[in-house]
Design an enzyme around this catalytic site. Sequence first.
Site, short mmCIF file in Angstrom:
data_model
loop_
_atom_site.label_atom_id
_atom_site.label_comp_id
_atom_site.label_asym_id
_atom_site.label_seq_id
_atom_site.Cartn_x
_atom_site.Cartn_y
_atom_site.Cartn_z
CG HIS A 1 50.90 47.41 36.67
ND1 HIS A 1 50.23 47.72 35.51
CD2 HIS A 1 51.48 48.56 37.09
CE1 HIS A 1 50.41 49.00 35.22
NE2 HIS A 1 51.17 49.53 36.18
CB SER B 1 36.43 19.70 47.37
OG SER B 1 36.59 18.74 46.37
CE LYS C 1 40.30 23.61 46.91
NZ LYS C 1 39.70 23.27 45.62
CD GLU D 1 35.38 30.50 43.70
OE1 GLU D 1 34.52 29.62 43.45
OE2 GLU D 1 36.56 30.22 43.98
#
Length: 460
Positions: free
Chosen positions: A156, A277, A283, A290
């Site tokens: 969970h 970025s 970043k 992804e």
Amino acid sequence: MAQLWGGRFTKATDELVNAYNASIYFDKRFFTQDIRGSKAHVTMLAKQNILTDEEAKAIVAGLESIERDVNEGKLLITDEYEDIHSFNEANLIDRIGEVGKKLHTGRSRNDQVALDMRLYIRDELDETARLMKELLLTVEEVIENNVDTYMPGFTHMQKAQPVTLAHHFGAYFEMFRRDLERLSSIRERMNVCPLGSGALAGTTYPLDREYVAQLLGFDRACNNSMDGVSDRDYVVEYLDALCLIMMHMSRLSEEIICWNSNEYGFIELDDSYSTGSSIMPQKKNPDIAELVRGKTGRVYGSLVSLLTTMKGLPLAYNKDMQEDKELTFDAIDTVNDSLKLMDGLIKTARFNKAKMAKSAVGGYINATDAADYLVRKGVPFRDAHSIIGRLVLKCIEKNTDMDSLPLEDYKAECDAFEADVYEAISLETCVAKRLTKGAPGAMKAAIAENRAYLGLEPLA
């Protein structure tokens, strides 16, 4: 547009119809398979005395010259042809003359494209299996290097019990192993040859279908000619297997994305598998993970699309089946590229073992082991469960964890607690005592089994 038909037509096909009907734009991928199938077909025709040996040799030599010129860039596959079959046949006739027109004896484009698709899928399936094996080897390396790398296990999305990184990656080894075995099963089932099925009802020529199957590496010829030209089950099965591969990689990608975040800090991705970025100089983004996660839906779409195409088709061949190619090609490219990238991403990643171990200590992750400690002292498990639940509440009140909770607090809840409780709930003990097959403490046995499956030498 060069076509293999037209004798009964009295007017030219509309140009839009030509463009809409043509498949040369995508079935040129079949070029090698179409040449291979044609050479086997002609060899069989000569064996059966349907063509002379001289005719067969001329056709095979012509096909080989076309293959050589295309591979060397001297001959381009252009869209003036309807499909790859007409490209090969037209160029063959240009090169060797009238005898080239005998190539199509005893054959239909229906069984020809069925053969080409089956050969192509078989080749690509073998490549996917090779890439799966490479990924499994990389995952196994992570397992073997991290038997003592402690981390929290989750249910969970909450810390549940301590495990090791080896145990965690062992779960993905099992997923990818099933993927590889699934590919093997599909290959075995699809390895039948449709050539000789003709348009749908076979042919009056005395073809030796089993000989052609043997030449092309198939186990046998298909049993039913109508099924031979209309079967696309193997494509559906392959796409289904590709969907499962992507699902498994997507799950791993999701975890890598989480682990890569500042909040977790479990993993650092190599610069070569990360991006930055355009506005935030600090970043370092896990874009590959992804994209694998994102492209999974794209592969799912290919499977659903083909299932939808096939669901209403009567026997035998229908032009709708041309739609089996583009979406399948896209899915294959997507999955094979994703496998290569996932392999490289894992190979070059670095795991923050100290941070993972520190995270494994917090979150009352050893509560189940504390309950098991009481059970071994003779306390019924249901009572032990309640006692530990109250101790967790006490930890929350004191803003501490179970490893640091004073012994008097333990004894206030149950006299069975002694000083040895701290050893019993230590991170190392929690992992090491779980020795049932498949548990984190049994990873040495799992590694031995994995290495045997991958054909690796046993560890010393």
